[in-house]
Write a protein that holds these residues in place. Structure first.
Motif, PDB file in Angstrom:
ATOM      1  N   SER A  92       0.859  -1.203   0.000  1.00 31.93           N
ATOM      2  CA  SER A  92       0.000   0.000   0.000  1.00 31.93           C
ATOM      3  C   SER A  92       0.890   1.245   0.000  1.00 31.93           C
ATOM      4  O   SER A  92       1.959   1.257   0.623  1.00 31.93           O
ATOM      5  CB  SER A  92      -0.911  -0.009   1.228  1.00 31.93           C
ATOM      6  OG  SER A  92      -0.144   0.012   2.414  1.00 31.93           O
ATOM      7  N   SER A  93       0.494   2.331  -0.711  1.00 32.68           N
ATOM      8  CA  SER A  93       1.257   3.591  -0.808  1.00 32.68           C
ATOM      9  C   SER A  93       0.285   4.763  -0.787  1.00 32.68           C
ATOM     10  O   SER A  93      -0.773   4.695  -1.431  1.00 32.68           O
ATOM     11  CB  SER A  93       2.079   3.600  -2.108  1.00 32.68           C
ATOM     12  OG  SER A  93       2.762   4.823  -2.254  1.00 32.68           O
ATOM     13  N   LYS A  97       3.597   7.974   2.013  1.00 33.84           N
ATOM     14  CA  LYS A  97       3.627   6.821   2.936  1.00 33.84           C
ATOM     15  C   LYS A  97       3.483   5.522   2.135  1.00 33.84           C
ATOM     16  O   LYS A  97       2.599   5.391   1.308  1.00 33.84           O
ATOM     17  CB  LYS A  97       2.484   6.930   3.939  1.00 33.84           C
ATOM     18  CG  LYS A  97       2.454   5.825   4.953  1.00 33.84           C
ATOM     19  CD  LYS A  97       1.301   6.005   5.907  1.00 33.84           C
ATOM     20  CE  LYS A  97       1.250   4.878   6.926  1.00 33.84           C
ATOM     21  NZ  LYS A  97       0.089   5.028   7.841  1.00 33.84           N
ATOM     22  N   GLN A  98       4.364   4.538   2.381  1.00 32.11           N
ATOM     23  CA  GLN A  98       4.339   3.230   1.713  1.00 32.11           C
ATOM     24  C   GLN A  98       4.374   2.110   2.767  1.00 32.11           C
ATOM     25  O   GLN A  98       5.084   2.231   3.772  1.00 32.11           O
ATOM     26  CB  GLN A  98       5.536   3.065   0.764  1.00 32.11           C
ATOM     27  CG  GLN A  98       5.492   3.984  -0.441  1.00 32.11           C
ATOM     28  CD  GLN A  98       6.666   3.739  -1.360  1.00 32.11           C
ATOM     29  OE1 GLN A  98       7.571   2.971  -1.019  1.00 32.11           O
ATOM     30  NE2 GLN A  98       6.626   4.356  -2.534  1.00 32.11           N
ATOM     31  N   GLN A  99       3.587   0.957   2.493  1.00 32.28           N
ATOM     32  CA  GLN A  99       3.508  -0.169   3.435  1.00 32.28           C
ATOM     33  C   GLN A  99       3.492  -1.487   2.650  1.00 32.28           C
ATOM     34  O   GLN A  99       2.710  -1.644   1.716  1.00 32.28           O
ATOM     35  CB  GLN A  99       2.233  -0.068   4.299  1.00 32.28           C
ATOM     36  CG  GLN A  99       2.140  -1.145   5.346  1.00 32.28           C
ATOM     37  CD  GLN A  99       0.900  -0.982   6.206  1.00 32.28           C
ATOM     38  OE1 GLN A  99       0.113  -0.037   5.978  1.00 32.28           O
ATOM     39  NE2 GLN A  99       0.745  -1.846   7.182  1.00 32.28           N
ATOM     40  N   PHE A 100       4.361  -2.420   3.013  1.00 28.57           N
ATOM     41  CA  PHE A 100       4.459  -3.738   2.364  1.00 28.57           C
ATOM     42  C   PHE A 100       4.254  -4.834   3.414  1.00 28.57           C
ATOM     43  O   PHE A 100       4.855  -4.785   4.497  1.00 28.57           O
ATOM     44  CB  PHE A 100       5.835  -3.907   1.695  1.00 28.57           C
ATOM     45  CG  PHE A 100       6.083  -2.961   0.554  1.00 28.57           C
ATOM     46  CD1 PHE A 100       5.667  -3.264  -0.734  1.00 28.57           C
ATOM     47  CD2 PHE A 100       6.728  -1.752   0.768  1.00 28.57           C
ATOM     48  CE1 PHE A 100       5.900  -2.394  -1.771  1.00 28.57           C
ATOM     49  CE2 PHE A 100       6.956  -0.880  -0.278  1.00 28.57           C
ATOM     50  CZ  PHE A 100       6.532  -1.184  -1.551  1.00 28.57           C
TER      51      PHE A 100
END
Length: 533
Positions: free
Chosen positions: A296-297, A335-338
């Protein structure tokens, strides 16, 4: 005297009065046998060339077949208490084909031909009853095809269906079998009949089928007292079969190498009849794969002036700091989420262990040695026993191990020993086969000897039974001769008899006259005769 019918009873009475009781009985037996033989010949001649058309028929089939024969005007004869039909030989095959075209003989019971004449307006109850009758008849016909079964009857109880499964009753069946003389059904055949019936009727379980024979003996349907005892007997039978199989495998192989009756083999198996089910789950740490992945970004832009600068009191007291803070422009936020989920490899293994596997095996083998013939010229000496070498015994042991699939890890044990079977063997072995004995000669000419024995039996029966009996019956005692002399005679016979008696009387009278005229001389003559004798 002329013959007269009025005196016949008296003459017969006089003729039989002098005959002994034994002769009368023998004469009655001969006359009765003669009459019975003539009656048999007359009966047999009247039957003509009749041959069986069908035998062991059901009463219904016999009635239909006889009716058709009457319509066709074919002569027939009923035998075997009405269950067999005989017709002329030249019409057998044609009649059988015509009967087969009409579906005869049908056998016991009524099959599905009951629906051939279905009437309009038949109720559902009647249809269900006819269906049940048809099932019973067809099953009975199928069972009658077995070689051991002469006839059978099947009774089926089919309860009405219910809307609720809990209240629904199971079907039941009863079978009575009439076996042929000297025949019996094996356990496998009985189970086959049970499963045949249960598979043909809905809601019928094999345990609800009862079978009895014509003597009332129950063949199937009884509840076993102990299931454990039945399982144990089956296990022992399986173990014995397994041991005999291994013994035969080893013995046939050794006898092919050593000779016939040169080896004795005994096998003992310890089988494992435990029922096991094994399930294994193995995790493989080196085998890891990505199961799921999520990324997600987010980016945000803020153009409005906001609070900026150095926070605290100094920014407000020291000149220039507040201005610097207020001079800030628009801001960008990103903001980025892996997220990654890994799965470790797993192996699931489900096994059902076999029943009756060999747990331990014990084999005992005894082999015979060899025999050395004595040297030429050594008379009276016997063949010497020679034991087998260690290398040969080791080879035989390896052969046996391979034949029985030897496994030392499970505790198998094999013993192969060399023991003499015979103490002495004849030194001189005949090079040519021994001459056939009298038993072999009898077997060779068995047919001729059989006919010769039959001919000898009939000859001896005639010479020792029939001929003496006929001579005894035809012999006439003196009393019977005197009785026959009293029977009426013709005039010529009476005149001849009277002439002979008159002649004898004249000689007698002349002798009497001579004796009376010279008594003294006659007396002296008689005394002289007596002295001479």
């Amino acid at each position: 005297m002329a013959f007269s019918l009025s005196t016949l009873p008296q003459q017969l009475k006089l003729a039989f009065r002098g005959i002994s009781t034994g002769k009368l009985v023998a004469m009655a037996i001969l006359v009765g046998g003669t009459i019975a033989g003539l009656a048999f010949l007359l009966t047999w001649s009247e039957t003509g060339d009749m041959h069986p058309l069908y035998s062991n028929l059901a009463p219904e089939d016999a009635a239909e077949i006889v009716g058709m024969l009457k319509d066709k005007q074919i002569p027939y004869q009923l035998t075997m208490d009405g269950t067999g039909v005989r017709i002329p030989y030249e019409k057998i095959y044609e009649t059988r084909l015509e009967l087969a075209s009409q579906g005869l003989p049908r056998g016991t019971g009524i099959g599905f031909e009951v629906f051939d004449d279905t009437k309009l307006g038949m109720t559902e109850f009647v249809q269900n009853v006819n269906y049940q009758r048809a099932i019973q008849g067809e099953l009975s016909r199928t069972i009658n095809t077995l070689m051991e079964v002469e006839s059978s009857r099947v009774h089926i109880v089919m309860p009405a269906r219910s809307l609720f499964i809990e209240e629904e009753e199971a079907a039941t069946a009863s079978v009575i079998l009439k076996l042929r003389r000297g025949k019996y059904l094996s356990k496998e055949q009985i189970q086959g009949i049970v499963h045949l019936i249960s598979s043909s009727v809905s809601r019928l379980k094999p345990e609800d089928v009862t079978i009895i024979d014509n003597s009332g003996k129950m063949l199937a349907g009884f509840k076993e007292k102990s299931t454990v005892s039945q399982i144990t007997s089956n296990q022992l039978a399986f173990q014995e079969k397994k041991e005999r199989l291994l013994e035969n495998r080893v013995k046939t192989m050794l006898e092919s190498v050593l000779g016939l009756d040169k080896a004795i083999v005994r096998v003992s198996c310890l089988l494992n009849f435990t029922q096991q089910e094994k399930t294994e789950e193995l995790f493989l740490p080196d085998n890891s794969v990505i199961r799921s992945e999520q990324a997600s970004s987010s980016v945000s832009n803020d153009s409005a002036a906001g609070a900026a600068g150095i926070p605290g009191l100094q920014a407000n007291v020291v000149p220039g700091n507040a201005a610097t803070a207020a001079a800030g422009g628009p801001r960008n936020n990103q903001k980025q989420q892996f997220t990654k989920n890994y799965e470790v490899g797993k192996l699931t293994n489900r096994q059902i262990m076999p029943i009756g596997s060999i747990q331990r095996l014990s084999v005992a083998v005894v082999v015979d040695g060899t025999y050395q013939e004595p040297e030429e010229g050594a008379e009276g000496e016997q063949a010497q026993y020679v034991s087998r070498s260690t290398e040969e015994m080791a080879k035989l042991e390896n052969i046996v191990k391979s034949a029985v699939d030897f496994d030392a890890s499970r505790g198998d044990k094999i013993e192969v020993v060399n023991i003499p079977f015979e103490v002495a063997v004849p030194s001189e072995m005949p090079s040519e086969p021994a001459p056939a004995g009298w038993m072999d000669a009898i077997k060779t000419h068995q047919t001729l000897i059989k006919y010769a024995a039959a001919a000898l039996f009939f000859l001896m029966s005639f010479l020792m039974i029939i001929k003496p009996l006929a001579r005894w019956l035809t012999s006439t005692p003196i009393e019977e001769i005197q009785m026959l002399e009293q029977l009426p005679q013709t005039l010529k016979e009476l005149e001849r008899r009277y002439a002979e008696s008159e002649k004898e009387n004249s000689y007698t009278r002349q002798i009497e006259n001579l004796i009376n005229e010279n008594r003294s001389g006659s007396t002296q003559l008689m005394k002289a005769w007596l002295k001479e004798t």
